[in-house]
Scaffold this active site. Sequence first.
Site, PDB file in Angstrom:
ATOM      1  N   CYS A 129     -11.264 -22.681 -88.745  1.00 12.60           N
ATOM      2  CA  CYS A 129      -9.820 -22.831 -89.013  1.00 12.60           C
ATOM      3  C   CYS A 129      -8.948 -21.770 -88.369  1.00 12.60           C
ATOM      4  O   CYS A 129      -8.093 -22.089 -87.550  1.00 12.60           O
ATOM      5  CB  CYS A 129      -9.583 -22.835 -90.516  1.00 12.60           C
ATOM      6  SG  CYS A 129     -10.191 -24.313 -91.297  1.00 12.60           S
TER       7      CYS A 129
HETATM    8  C1  UDX Z   1      -9.793 -20.424 -94.209  1.00 11.66           C
HETATM    9  C2  UDX Z   1      -8.751 -20.426 -95.338  1.00 11.66           C
HETATM   10  O1  UDX Z   1      -9.046 -19.382 -96.273  1.00 11.66           O
HETATM   11  C3  UDX Z   1      -8.726 -21.767 -96.019  1.00 11.66           C
HETATM   12  O2  UDX Z   1      -7.725 -21.773 -97.018  1.00 11.66           O
HETATM   13  C4  UDX Z   1      -8.455 -22.840 -94.970  1.00 11.66           C
HETATM   14  O3  UDX Z   1      -8.476 -24.113 -95.539  1.00 11.66           O
HETATM   15  C5  UDX Z   1      -9.473 -22.776 -93.837  1.00 11.66           C
HETATM   16  O4  UDX Z   1      -9.494 -21.452 -93.288  1.00 11.66           O
HETATM   17  P1  UDX Z   1     -12.429 -20.208 -94.022  1.00 11.66           P
HETATM   18  O5  UDX Z   1     -12.299 -20.474 -92.564  1.00 11.66           O
HETATM   19  O6  UDX Z   1     -13.516 -20.875 -94.770  1.00 11.66           O
HETATM   20  O7  UDX Z   1     -11.077 -20.614 -94.777  1.00 11.66           O
HETATM   21  O8  UDX Z   1     -12.599 -18.650 -94.167  1.00 11.66           O
HETATM   22  P2  UDX Z   1     -12.096 -17.393 -95.047  1.00 11.66           P
HETATM   23  O9  UDX Z   1     -12.976 -17.160 -96.183  1.00 11.66           O
HETATM   24  O10 UDX Z   1     -10.649 -17.472 -95.359  1.00 11.66           O
HETATM   25  O11 UDX Z   1     -12.383 -16.237 -93.979  1.00 11.66           O
HETATM   26  C6  UDX Z   1     -11.978 -16.388 -92.633  1.00 11.66           C
HETATM   27  C7  UDX Z   1     -12.489 -15.301 -91.729  1.00 11.66           C
HETATM   28  O12 UDX Z   1     -11.795 -14.108 -91.953  1.00 11.66           O
HETATM   29  C8  UDX Z   1     -13.964 -14.939 -91.850  1.00 11.66           C
HETATM   30  O13 UDX Z   1     -14.484 -14.780 -90.547  1.00 11.66           O
HETATM   31  C9  UDX Z   1     -13.942 -13.618 -92.568  1.00 11.66           C
HETATM   32  O14 UDX Z   1     -15.072 -12.859 -92.310  1.00 11.66           O
HETATM   33  C10 UDX Z   1     -12.701 -13.029 -91.975  1.00 11.66           C
HETATM   34  N1  UDX Z   1     -12.084 -11.951 -92.763  1.00 11.66           N
HETATM   35  C11 UDX Z   1     -11.680 -12.163 -94.031  1.00 11.66           C
HETATM   36  C12 UDX Z   1     -11.888 -10.732 -92.154  1.00 11.66           C
HETATM   37  O15 UDX Z   1     -12.239 -10.522 -90.995  1.00 11.66           O
HETATM   38  N2  UDX Z   1     -11.291  -9.744 -92.859  1.00 11.66           N
HETATM   39  C13 UDX Z   1     -10.871  -9.908 -94.111  1.00 11.66           C
HETATM   40  O16 UDX Z   1     -10.311  -8.966 -94.684  1.00 11.66           O
HETATM   41  C14 UDX Z   1     -11.089 -11.162 -94.736  1.00 11.66           C
END
Ligand code: UDX
Length: 445
Positions: free
Chosen positions: A279
């Site tokens: 996403c």
């Molecule tokens: C995200 C949105 O949260 C969700 O609402 C939407 O529908 C789809 O995109 P997702 O892709 O499953 O969901 O991942 P998420 O848990 O939000 O994390 C996204 C990425 O950010 C991961 O790679 C995670 O490792 C990274 N991340 C998260 C960071 O690099 N730093 C942070 O502080 C938090």
Amino acid sequence: MKVSVIGTGYVGLVSGVCLAEKGHQIVCVDIDRDKIEKINHGIPVIYEEGLEKLLKRNLNGNFIASTDLRQAVLESDLTLIAVGTPFDGQEIDLSFIREAARQLGEILRDKPGYHAVVVKSTVVPGTTDEVVGRALEEASGKKAGEEFGLGMSPEFLREGMAIQDFMLPDRIVMGGIDDQTLEMQDELYSVFPQADKVRTSNKTAEMIKYTANALLATMISFSNEIGNLCAALGGIDVVEVMQGVHLDKRLSPILPSGDRIRPLFTTYLEAGCGFGGSCFPKDVKALIAHGRKIGRPMTLLDSVIHINEQQPRQVLNLLQKHFPSLKEVPVAILGLAFKPGTDDMRESPAIPIIQGLLAQKSQIRAYDPVARREAQKLFKGAAIDYCDSLEETLDGARAVVLLTRWEEFGRLPEMLTGRAEAPLFIDGRRMLDKRSIARYEGIGM
Ligand code: UDX
């Protein structure tokens, strides 16, 4: 309610199985016969905790998968479109959406009575009304908003938490061009009485989804930019900086009891090796491209992507600080997918990091509790030794690189102490306490 779902990817399959669990009658349709067969045998085709159990429980009761779109549409009242909308390098690729709408339109031509079509895929503002609506009208010879309904209802689930997020939604966004489409979505979502519901236009619904993802991605790149400055300045650790920032009562509200609420939002305000997944990268890029197309460049979001693309490099830089040549250095990679709890390798920061190590001919051992098979497909033929356990991965490693926050990696401090020769440890997620590991290096310090 009888519902057909086009697409058995992440959003389609999870939505279908969860709506079946909530009592609706669901048919999930896909052109991929092999996938449909597996699903109908209770194999969910993607890894998501709890999905297999829910699928098996509802299979042949409220849930079935099929390749027959015509029958599924003729026998349902509402169709959810949940096909992929990848980024093609230039802009959002709407070919799957267009094709789904065209096929659906042809079926609606022969279907007497009203049928609602609701887009669940993430699409740039205007797509549902202009692209999907037009394709449906052309193929069906019917008028949107009168002879069939047209709505847009984005999905906000997080991978790895998909079932929980779907079953306990914080919000439900419903767009629609006519009252009947909105009323049918009211009925569809009446099984989630506790969720806040937003009734709006299709275009606004589309924009809500992009804005939500762009905000979270911006928070991550912001934290990484600050982290990189901390590292360059020296003597400052971004973890401490962010702890101080998170204590702002606007980020962590203080209850009358004196306790703090620690919103999940603050977990997006942490430095690391960058975001990935299906996403954030694709959605932010698609929004930027869409803005550019209409003459509205988005420089802030451009930087969000630029920072994120550079971030895996920080891990390689830390490795090279200690090993100017990484040739034949045994490196243990812990975590392959873009985050824990999923086997999704799409846009994982582990990809450029492993490619960098392969280019330098390091000896790579890799471990991920669930993403091994997906990683093997992606790195087909590459010299990577996949391990079955944390212990095995650490064996002989001179450098250990943590790339996802799997809970079991919490055992590392204990596992790494007392080794004759302590390996270099690089915390790509700032997951562990830096004082608990001998040769600790982390992003942003
Ligand atoms: C995200 C949105 O949260 C969700 O609402 C939407 O529908 C789809 O995109 P997702 O892709 O499953 O969901 O991942 P998420 O848990 O939000 O994390 C996204 C990425 O950010 C991961 O790679 C995670 O490792 C990274 N991340 C998260 C960071 O690099 N730093 C942070 O502080 C938090």
